[in-house]
Write an enzyme that holds these catalytic residues in place. Structure first.
Site, mmCIF file in Angstrom:
data_model
loop_
_atom_site.group_PDB
_atom_site.id
_atom_site.type_symbol
_atom_site.label_atom_id
_atom_site.label_comp_id
_atom_site.label_asym_id
_atom_site.label_seq_id
_atom_site.Cartn_x
_atom_site.Cartn_y
_atom_site.Cartn_z
ATOM 1 N N THR A 152 0.793 -1.209 0.000
ATOM 2 C CA THR A 152 0.000 0.000 0.000
ATOM 3 C C THR A 152 0.828 1.261 0.000
ATOM 4 O O THR A 152 0.264 2.320 -0.140
ATOM 5 C CB THR A 152 -0.973 0.027 1.181
ATOM 6 O OG1 THR A 152 -0.309 -0.480 2.306
ATOM 7 C CG2 THR A 152 -2.204 -0.783 0.902
ATOM 8 N N SER B 11 23.288 6.866 0.467
ATOM 9 C CA SER B 11 24.425 7.791 0.482
ATOM 10 C C SER B 11 24.038 9.167 -0.038
ATOM 11 O O SER B 11 22.913 9.407 -0.415
ATOM 12 C CB SER B 11 25.574 7.208 -0.320
ATOM 13 O OG SER B 11 25.103 6.684 -1.545
#
Lengths: 414, 414
Positions: B196, B414
């Protein structure tokens, strides 16, 4: 197809494959799809050779898989024919016609029963495979076959593989020494629960077909069925084992029961053969740059551990993180969570190699991003997950998911 | 994270989202992970607002999912708080501390019960989420909130989404007109059976919590649970629906039973809202360049059709072929075969759009590679599979698997 460079995970050296008494090999350049390379393999076995096998569980198997399924109950094999470049899968009546022509050509060339012929085809699905390749080449191959061509055999069955996969080892059986040789091809469309790609194991040991089948059943779950490249399962996966029994002449005892204690050492090397070939397939996953071993412990059962390990090994998000050398253990948690198996978030422990990155439901106290990131630069990564609920364990192998996988599979047919 | 360009599958225009009576919205730049963008959303509801929801089935759910699971049975909501950038998942006791601080801050700021507070967090897993973000911002947000900020709301919850996902439509309920507004965020880690992502639907219709829950249960299977981007399932998937009931003042009849016939038109638009938001999520799958609709018919049951459709929609080999504009229907056969559902290879028919590419177990007589290749260049592809065994049918949506998916997911942290 883009010409592939050799996987950085390829073995540093390849074994010198010895000839096996009772096994002769020939390869040919049939031009089925590839040019300027061998793409057809015939392996001839001495009379009396037994055979066993594990075949894809796909509901849409290839025509050669159906032929193998028909012939396996006979337990006898004289010739194996494998082609690369065309899978003869979803080829309807034409496909069945091709396998029947190939079977008859092979049986006629060697002078054996059609029930002793085994076929595999690997490559594109849905393209008719011209039966004349087999008519044209098999007689000559039977005539020219020789024992010391296992290396050629391993090359002829490659498709997007970047290196040939071979295993050989000798082991005592009674007072004699017998040998197990194996070759395999893998690359894409590889996943468990059928997960056999193409692999062929042969031995000169005198084993009944029942014993061979028992050895396969005992060891396939933790070897070929523990490897996944992309969760996709081929229509053509085939693992066959052949025992020529020729070592009997050198004093090897015939083994007719899987419970024979003299089988113990042999069984261990047989398992090693399957495991090594299976791991080589993960090492050569399309676009792979890292080999990943997923070790799940502490699950409520081995079966539960297996489903969790495969959920991790098949997760695109885990596999892309490994490709990016990112110690993204949060995605490991996600993959444990989605496996649907009993797990308690607050008991989970996760390791990358020896580094404990998370325990008791959160990041480990001593977690060092620098240390973990350094670990992720290795080309072999171990992801350890302890579920903390029981004694169930399973180890799965996979590879990372790289841009090269997408590139290779985006234009495979063209 | 690489700055993403907008998906080529994004809608050409976005709806003007109307204010809803009884709903006020505020967003803030809390700097949780992102800089220079809003990442915190608060939606305030009028007293008496009912709520229902569907939450991830992950065994390792996030702390906010647990909070929603606790509060949903009460059926009442006054405030929803969502942050982007940090999922507060697998954060142990710290995570529960953060949700309790956030809940208390929200309840105090608005003057409601803690059981009327709903939370969602999306982003990185395993990083502690600083509770002070909520303490610092919520009072101000409650004070400054306004009704006409649905567009802002849709933006504030984005992570790797490349466009905001919004839906609005008005529909008759009794003699009054009521409105359904919905927003969602998706991108990666999206798969069925929890499937969902984050989605919030609000209406001014006077519906009991039981009716809202029934509407969600009726429609989630063929909408949010029919969409998959990468087969991975988040720890945080949340779909919540809110009904302020404010339209009652304009004569809308209170609906207390899901079987009330006056609900029919509303139910259809509610389903349309869920479907549109779900498909927008597939359109914005990470790296997606093609939307794929998989229509399975002729299966032995709808459930069987669903498993086959999902096997196709989740297959990396099918999805990379679509990315490569390769009409590789052989891989569709493979994916049907691996689903494990009843299928007879020789009854299968496969279509790309209106083009019959295969039937009765082989390539179609009139197959034209040129015609099919031209079709594959479209940005919306329909893969039709008729199993030929029964009346079961299911439609799933997914997107292609591109190099960009790998790039986005290789360096997300990152």
């Amino acid at each position: 197809m883009t010409p592939a460079t050799i996987s950085p995970l390829a073995p540093k050296s390849f074994p010198a494959m010895p000839a096996l008494d009772g096994v002769r090999i020939a390869t040919a350049k049939a031009g089925i799809k590839y040019r300027d390379r061998t793409d057809l393999l015939a392996v001839m076995f001495a009379a009396g050779t037994t055979v066993a096998g594990v075949l894809t569980t796909s509901k849409c198997p290839s025509a050669p898989v159906e032929l193998c399924r028909e012939n396996l109950p006979g337990g006898r094999a004289r010739i194996l024919v494998v082609n690369a470049g065309n899978a003869n899968a979803f080829t309807g009546k034409k496909g069945r016609h091709t396998t029947s022509v190939a079977t008859r050509s092979a049986a006629d060339a060697l002078g054996c029963a059609q029930s002793e012929v085994f076929l595999s085809s690997t490559g594109v699905i849905g393209e008719p495979l011209d039966p004349s390749h087999f008519e044209r080449h098999l007689s000559g191959m039977v005539e020219s076959a020789a024992g010391d061509r296992w290396n050629d055999a391993a090359h002829a069955i490659m498709t997007t593989d970047t290196f040939p996969k071979m295993f050989t080892k000798s082991v005592a059986l009674g007072d004699a020494t017998v040998t197990i040789n194996g070759i395999a091809k893998g690359a894409g469309m590889i996943a468990p629960d059928m997960a056999t790609m193409l692999a062929y194991v042969a031995t000169d040991a005198p084993l009944s077909a029942e014993v061979l089948q028992a050895l396969l059943s005992m060891h396939v779950g933790e070897t070929f069925n523990a490897v996944t490249v992309d969760s996709d399962t081929s229509t053509s996966d085939t693992l066959l084992a052949f025992a020529t029994g020729t070592a009997r002449a050198r004093g090897a005892p015939p083994i007719d029961s899987p419970d024979d204690p003299r089988l113990e050492a042999f069984s261990a090397v047989f398992a090693e053969c399957l495991r090594d070939l299976a791991i080589m397939i993960a090492r050569d996953g399309e676009g792979a740059r890292k080999l990943v071993r997923v070790e799940v412990t502490g699950a409520v059962s081995d079966a539960s551990a297996r489903r969790i390990a495969m959920s991790i090994a098949n997760s695109p998000l885990v596999k892309t993180a490994v490709a990016g050398e990112d110690a993204n253990w949060g995605r490991v948690v996600m993959a444990v969570g989605k496996a649907g198996e009993p797990a308690d978030r607050d008991l989970l422990a996760i390791r990358f190699g020896d580094i404990l990155v998370a325990s008791e439901g959160e990041r480990s106290e001593g977690y060092s991003e620098a240390e973990t990131s350094a670990y992720m630069k290795r080309d072999e990564i171990v992801i350890g997950v302890d579920i903390g609920l029981g004694e169930g364990r399973f180890t799965a192998w996979t590879c990372d998911l790289t841009k090269e996988y997408v590139a290779i599979n985006g234009d495979y047919r063209s």
